[in-house]
Design a protein around this motif. Structure first.
Motif, PDB file in Angstrom:
ATOM      1  N   VAL A   6       0.832  -1.199   0.000  1.00 35.64           N
ATOM      2  CA  VAL A   6       0.000   0.000   0.000  1.00 35.64           C
ATOM      3  C   VAL A   6       0.869   1.252   0.000  1.00 35.64           C
ATOM      4  O   VAL A   6       2.002   1.249   0.495  1.00 35.64           O
ATOM      5  CB  VAL A   6      -0.956   0.039   1.212  1.00 35.64           C
ATOM      6  CG1 VAL A   6      -1.859  -1.183   1.220  1.00 35.64           C
ATOM      7  CG2 VAL A   6      -0.194   0.148   2.521  1.00 35.64           C
ATOM      8  N   LEU A   7       0.305   2.325  -0.569  1.00 32.00           N
ATOM      9  CA  LEU A   7       0.969   3.620  -0.622  1.00 32.00           C
ATOM     10  C   LEU A   7       0.101   4.646   0.076  1.00 32.00           C
ATOM     11  O   LEU A   7      -1.104   4.729  -0.175  1.00 32.00           O
ATOM     12  CB  LEU A   7       1.189   4.046  -2.077  1.00 32.00           C
ATOM     13  CG  LEU A   7       1.751   5.454  -2.311  1.00 32.00           C
ATOM     14  CD1 LEU A   7       3.180   5.560  -1.785  1.00 32.00           C
ATOM     15  CD2 LEU A   7       1.699   5.812  -3.795  1.00 32.00           C
ATOM     16  N   ILE A   8       0.710   5.427   0.959  1.00 30.34           N
ATOM     17  CA  ILE A   8       0.017   6.498   1.671  1.00 30.34           C
ATOM     18  C   ILE A   8       0.657   7.818   1.283  1.00 30.34           C
ATOM     19  O   ILE A   8       1.878   7.969   1.358  1.00 30.34           O
ATOM     20  CB  ILE A   8       0.108   6.313   3.198  1.00 30.34           C
ATOM     21  CG1 ILE A   8      -0.526   4.989   3.618  1.00 30.34           C
ATOM     22  CG2 ILE A   8      -0.562   7.480   3.927  1.00 30.34           C
ATOM     23  CD1 ILE A   8      -0.282   4.637   5.081  1.00 30.34           C
ATOM     24  N   SER A   9      -0.148   8.771   0.862  1.00 35.13           N
ATOM     25  CA  SER A   9       0.352  10.107   0.542  1.00 35.13           C
ATOM     26  C   SER A   9       0.092  11.018   1.736  1.00 35.13           C
ATOM     27  O   SER A   9      -1.051  11.237   2.119  1.00 35.13           O
ATOM     28  CB  SER A   9      -0.349  10.655  -0.698  1.00 35.13           C
ATOM     29  OG  SER A   9       0.082  11.985  -0.960  1.00 35.13           O
ATOM     30  N   GLY A  10       1.173  11.551   2.325  1.00 32.76           N
ATOM     31  CA  GLY A  10       1.030  12.455   3.466  1.00 32.76           C
ATOM     32  C   GLY A  10       1.667  11.893   4.717  1.00 32.76           C
ATOM     33  O   GLY A  10       1.345  10.777   5.145  1.00 32.76           O
ATOM     34  N   ALA A  11       2.583  12.654   5.323  1.00 30.06           N
ATOM     35  CA  ALA A  11       3.304  12.192   6.511  1.00 30.06           C
ATOM     36  C   ALA A  11       3.105  13.134   7.685  1.00 30.06           C
ATOM     37  O   ALA A  11       4.031  13.400   8.451  1.00 30.06           O
ATOM     38  CB  ALA A  11       4.799  12.043   6.203  1.00 30.06           C
ATOM     39  N   SER A  12       1.894  13.660   7.834  1.00 30.70           N
ATOM     40  CA  SER A  12       1.616  14.553   8.956  1.00 30.70           C
ATOM     41  C   SER A  12       1.080  13.753  10.140  1.00 30.70           C
ATOM     42  O   SER A  12       1.841  13.297  10.976  1.00 30.70           O
ATOM     43  CB  SER A  12       0.624  15.632   8.535  1.00 30.70           C
ATOM     44  OG  SER A  12       0.355  16.520   9.605  1.00 30.70           O
ATOM     45  N   VAL A  13      -0.227  13.557  10.233  1.00 30.04           N
ATOM     46  CA  VAL A  13      -0.817  12.812  11.344  1.00 30.04           C
ATOM     47  C   VAL A  13      -1.550  11.570  10.847  1.00 30.04           C
ATOM     48  O   VAL A  13      -1.223  10.444  11.227  1.00 30.04           O
ATOM     49  CB  VAL A  13      -1.785  13.700  12.157  1.00 30.04           C
ATOM     50  CG1 VAL A  13      -2.460  12.892  13.264  1.00 30.04           C
ATOM     51  CG2 VAL A  13      -1.036  14.890  12.765  1.00 30.04           C
ATOM     52  N   ALA A  14      -2.544  11.751   9.990  1.00 26.67           N
ATOM     53  CA  ALA A  14      -3.338  10.618   9.514  1.00 26.67           C
ATOM     54  C   ALA A  14      -2.470   9.586   8.791  1.00 26.67           C
ATOM     55  O   ALA A  14      -2.660   8.374   8.968  1.00 26.67           O
ATOM     56  CB  ALA A  14      -4.451  11.103   8.594  1.00 26.67           C
ATOM     57  N   GLY A  15      -1.520  10.045   7.980  1.00 22.90           N
ATOM     58  CA  GLY A  15      -0.685   9.133   7.207  1.00 22.90           C
ATOM     59  C   GLY A  15       0.154   8.200   8.055  1.00 22.90           C
ATOM     60  O   GLY A  15       0.052   6.975   7.936  1.00 22.90           O
ATOM     61  N   VAL A  29       4.079  -1.145   3.731  1.00 29.12           N
ATOM     62  CA  VAL A  29       3.617   0.240   3.655  1.00 29.12           C
ATOM     63  C   VAL A  29       4.720   1.183   3.181  1.00 29.12           C
ATOM     64  O   VAL A  29       5.847   1.147   3.680  1.00 29.12           O
ATOM     65  CB  VAL A  29       3.093   0.734   5.017  1.00 29.12           C
ATOM     66  CG1 VAL A  29       2.533   2.148   4.894  1.00 29.12           C
ATOM     67  CG2 VAL A  29       2.034  -0.217   5.562  1.00 29.12           C
ATOM     68  N   THR A  30       4.353   2.045   2.231  1.00 28.48           N
ATOM     69  CA  THR A  30       5.221   3.136   1.789  1.00 28.48           C
ATOM     70  C   THR A  30       4.466   4.449   1.996  1.00 28.48           C
ATOM     71  O   THR A  30       3.277   4.533   1.682  1.00 28.48           O
ATOM     72  CB  THR A  30       5.578   2.997   0.293  1.00 28.48           C
ATOM     73  OG1 THR A  30       6.300   1.784   0.093  1.00 28.48           O
ATOM     74  CG2 THR A  30       6.432   4.164  -0.175  1.00 28.48           C
ATOM     75  N   VAL A  31       5.152   5.448   2.515  1.00 27.84           N
ATOM     76  CA  VAL A  31       4.571   6.779   2.711  1.00 27.84           C
ATOM     77  C   VAL A  31       5.361   7.774   1.877  1.00 27.84           C
ATOM     78  O   VAL A  31       6.588   7.838   1.981  1.00 27.84           O
ATOM     79  CB  VAL A  31       4.602   7.211   4.197  1.00 27.84           C
ATOM     80  CG1 VAL A  31       4.037   8.628   4.357  1.00 27.84           C
ATOM     81  CG2 VAL A  31       3.820   6.239   5.058  1.00 27.84           C
ATOM     82  N   ALA A 112       9.257   4.629  11.530  1.00 32.80           N
ATOM     83  CA  ALA A 112      10.391   4.778  10.600  1.00 32.80           C
ATOM     84  C   ALA A 112      11.134   3.477  10.330  1.00 32.80           C
ATOM     85  O   ALA A 112      11.644   3.262   9.223  1.00 32.80           O
ATOM     86  CB  ALA A 112      11.357   5.833  11.123  1.00 32.80           C
ATOM     87  N   ASP A 113      11.223   2.592  11.316  1.00 34.92           N
ATOM     88  CA  ASP A 113      11.975   1.350  11.133  1.00 34.92           C
ATOM     89  C   ASP A 113      11.190   0.303  10.341  1.00 34.92           C
ATOM     90  O   ASP A 113      11.777  -0.672   9.852  1.00 34.92           O
ATOM     91  CB  ASP A 113      12.362   0.754  12.497  1.00 34.92           C
ATOM     92  CG  ASP A 113      13.399   1.590  13.227  1.00 34.92           C
ATOM     93  OD1 ASP A 113      14.094   2.379  12.563  1.00 34.92           O
ATOM     94  OD2 ASP A 113      13.503   1.456  14.462  1.00 34.92           O
ATOM     95  N   ILE A 118       9.302   8.177   1.769  1.00 36.34           N
ATOM     96  CA  ILE A 118       9.911   8.868   0.627  1.00 36.34           C
ATOM     97  C   ILE A 118       9.585  10.346   0.777  1.00 36.34           C
ATOM     98  O   ILE A 118       8.435  10.760   0.617  1.00 36.34           O
ATOM     99  CB  ILE A 118       9.352   8.343  -0.703  1.00 36.34           C
ATOM    100  CG1 ILE A 118       9.606   6.837  -0.838  1.00 36.34           C
ATOM    101  CG2 ILE A 118       9.982   9.100  -1.872  1.00 36.34           C
ATOM    102  CD1 ILE A 118       8.930   6.216  -2.049  1.00 36.34           C
ATOM    103  N   PHE A 119      10.581  11.143   1.108  1.00 37.75           N
ATOM    104  CA  PHE A 119      10.383  12.577   1.280  1.00 37.75           C
ATOM    105  C   PHE A 119      10.800  13.327   0.019  1.00 37.75           C
ATOM    106  O   PHE A 119      11.598  12.850  -0.783  1.00 37.75           O
ATOM    107  CB  PHE A 119      11.182  13.086   2.480  1.00 37.75           C
ATOM    108  CG  PHE A 119      10.623  12.655   3.809  1.00 37.75           C
ATOM    109  CD1 PHE A 119       9.563  13.338   4.381  1.00 37.75           C
ATOM    110  CD2 PHE A 119      11.153  11.559   4.480  1.00 37.75           C
ATOM    111  CE1 PHE A 119       9.029  12.944   5.605  1.00 37.75           C
ATOM    112  CE2 PHE A 119      10.640  11.151   5.703  1.00 37.75           C
ATOM    113  CZ  PHE A 119       9.572  11.841   6.263  1.00 37.75           C
TER     114      PHE A 119
END
Length: 361
Positions: A6-15, A29-31, A112-113, A118-119
């Motif tokens: 799965v791919l999640i777009s957004g690394a604030s809170v919900a992501g 999981v990839t963010v 993170a581990d 991907i930033f």
């Protein structure tokens, strides 16, 4: 057995919260996050109700409590700065308030581990193939994922790509404004000052960093048009809205020009008939923003992430059924929060100016 990818777009809170629960349940999981690093900006966020259960389940509640801003309430003042009333701490700080930077850092640390982050990149295209989704990125190599989740805020890129430019999905609440910090020349100590006039509001407060004063200057608007303008144009809009006002306003307007952390935004809600389309689903503000005036954005993001992950696990990956169950369970809660957001905006005299009748929730 291959893990669902799965791919999640957004690394604030919900992501990151969704990433935590999905990884725990066996997902790969990839963010992806547009910002170059974990965001260390943003004002304080607060938690209410069932959000505490989510934090406890993630085993971070005690750590989050350690960052409590310990706000002591807000003083209401008139045009001359004379006290005319008091608001209790929970009016702005909920049951617990922490700097947003602390929350995003903690959520990143606990994932993170186990999760690939991907930033400095973003999604540019989504192409469903039937059994998966082909995804193209602005910088990175294209890939295929079983599911894609938009956790990328009120102006969600994933929502635009998957749902198209839906008419009426953003509902403006009649308020826009700027936020920034300056020297704490008023000497506030975990306290706030609020001056609310006809169509404008000034909110000043200081929390953990006693040397800095956080400034919020809000004013009534009929659309979020200023969000798309340059900083110079946004500053001019603020100056025009507050022209002629006294108290601390002239000094604050001067400080705005020098602020390195200047931010401008409008209070909007996201209203969609459905929060998913095919193998794509939205979570948090991307799907159902209740506006900052609701005081529920962070709690809603955490609860939404856990609810979505729970239904995916419960249905053993049947995404269509899971997405329907997720929305069925959460929509009444979101509707209530959006009503709170509308009513809070109306207390500043802004929403009433933008809409002659209450929206149909």
């Amino acid at each position: 057995m291959t893990k669902p990818k799965v791919l999640i777009s957004g690394a604030s809170v919900a992501g990151p919260a969704l990433a935590y629960f999905l990884h725990r349940s066996g997902y790969d999981v990839t963010v992806v996050e547009r910002a170059p690093l974990v965001r260390d900006s943003g004002y304080a966020v607060d938690f209410r109700g069932a959000a505490f259960e989510v934090l406890a389940e993630m085993a971070i509640l005690d750590e989050i409590r350690g960052h409590d801003t310990k706000m002591r309430g807000t003083t209401l003042v008139d045009d001359s700065g004379t006290e005319i009333g008091q608001l209790p701490t929970e009016s702005f700080a909920g049951e617990l308030e922490v700097p947003k930077s602390a929350l995003t850092r903690i959520l990143h640390e606990i994932t993170a581990d186990d999760v690939e982050y991907i930033f400095g990149d973003s999604i540019t295209a989504l192409a469903p193939t039937g059994s998966d989704i082909a995804v193209e990125f602005e910088r990175g190599a294209a890939g295929k994922f079983d599911l894609v989740f938009g956790a990328d805020g009120v102006h969600s890129n994933v929502r635009r790509l998957a749902f198209g430019p839906a008419v009426g999905e953003l509902r403006h609440l009649g308020m826009s404004g700027t936020g920034f910090t300056t020297a704490n020349y008023l000497g506030l100590d975990r306290q706030g000052l609020l001056q609310s006039g006809q169509g404008t509001a000034v909110y000043l407060f200081s929390t953990q960093d006693s040397d800095r004063l956080t400034v919020s200057l809000s004013f009534a608007t009929v659309s979020p048009e200023w969000d798309r303008c340059s900083r110079a144009e946004q500053e001019q809009a603020v100056r025009t809205a507050f022209a002629g006002q006294g108290w601390e306003v002239p000094r604050l307007l001067d400080a705005m020009a020098d602020a390195e952390d200047f931010y401008f935004g409008s209070s909007c809600q996201v209203h969609l008939d459905a929060w998913s389309r095919g193998r794509v689903a939205l979570v948090g503000d991307a799907g159902y923003c209740a506006a900052p005036t609701s005081g529920m954005g962070t709690s809603q993001a955490l609860i939404g992430a856990r609810t979505l992950a729970h239904h995916l696990v419960e249905t053993t990956g049947d995404h269509e059924y899971a997405f329907t169950a997720y929305e069925t369970e959460l929509r009444p809660y979101v509707t209530d929060n959006q009503m709170k957001g509308y009513r809070a905006a109306a207390t500043f005299g802004a929403a009433a100016q933008a809409a002659s009748t209450q929206p149909d929730y």
